[in-house]
Design a protein around this motif. Structure first.
Motif, PDB file in Angstrom:
ATOM      1  N   UNK A  61       0.796  -1.222   0.000  1.00 40.79           N
ATOM      2  CA  UNK A  61       0.000   0.000   0.000  1.00 40.79           C
ATOM      3  C   UNK A  61       0.833   1.279   0.000  1.00 40.79           C
ATOM      4  N   UNK A  62       2.152   1.159   0.034  1.00 39.47           N
ATOM      5  CA  UNK A  62       2.969   2.372   0.035  1.00 39.47           C
ATOM      6  C   UNK A  62       2.917   3.013  -1.352  1.00 39.47           C
ATOM      7  N   UNK A  63       2.723   4.315  -1.376  1.00 38.21           N
ATOM      8  CA  UNK A  63       2.575   5.043  -2.635  1.00 38.21           C
ATOM      9  C   UNK A  63       3.663   6.108  -2.771  1.00 38.21           C
ATOM     10  N   UNK A  64       4.876   5.745  -2.491  1.00 38.46           N
ATOM     11  CA  UNK A  64       5.955   6.706  -2.648  1.00 38.46           C
ATOM     12  C   UNK A  64       6.280   6.830  -4.139  1.00 38.46           C
ATOM     13  N   UNK A  65       6.395   8.011  -4.619  1.00 39.17           N
ATOM     14  CA  UNK A  65       6.701   8.175  -6.034  1.00 39.17           C
ATOM     15  C   UNK A  65       8.111   7.677  -6.357  1.00 39.17           C
TER      16      UNK A  65
END
Length: 162
Positions: free
Chosen positions: A118-122
């Motif tokens: 679920x991590x949404x780091x660009x």
């Protein structure tokens, strides 16, 4: 004396099955008891000779010995049952500990997986894709060759701007 006394030896015991003389016949089979499959005479009581003292003593000793062995066997059975019960309790406690550790490890691994998923780091999209792919060429036996796709994903993972 009559015929029965002569046959019996004069001892007064009637050895005839139905109390009739030796020559009487009924219903064509010779004797009614013979027709029923029974002997025509009473069975003479068998007189057992008295057993010698040594044999009687040996039998008593054997009986005592067998009783002692039975008691010892019962004690050993009880000891083995108690030991088995104790070992079962130990095994169950170890099994419970193992299950608890497995559950804890699975929960931690699931929490980490969900957190990474679920991590949404660009810039980490291709890194997440690379983590989900198996890059071990030995484990892919019997499947299509995916070496080109593997090299492209690793290349994209290393590029930060892709």
């Amino acid at each position: 004396m009559n015929d029965a006394q002569d046959f019996n030896g004069g001892d007064g015991i009637d050895y005839f099955a139905n109390g009739q003389g030796a020559g009487s016949e009924q219903n064509g089979y010779g004797n009614q008891n013979q027709a029923n499959g029974q002997s025509a005479f009473y069975e003479v009581p068998k007189i057992r000779p008295s057993t010698p003292e040594k044999i009687r003593k040996w039998r008593e000793d054997q009986k005592d010995l067998l009783e002692k062995k039975d008691i010892e066997e019962d004690k050993k059975k009880q000891e083995l049952r108690a030991q088995a019960l104790h070992e079962l309790e130990e095994w169950y406690s170890l099994q419970d500990d193992t299950i608890k550790k497995s559950k804890k490890g699975n929960r931690d691994a699931e929490r980490d997986f969900v957190q990474q998923r679920d991590s949404d780091k660009p810039g980490e999209e291709w890194e997440r894709v690379a983590r989900m792919c198996d890059f071990n060429p030995k484990s892919a036996k019997g499947t299509k060759d995916v070496s080109r796709l593997r090299s492209i994903i690793l290349q994209l993972k290393q590029e930060k701007n892709a």
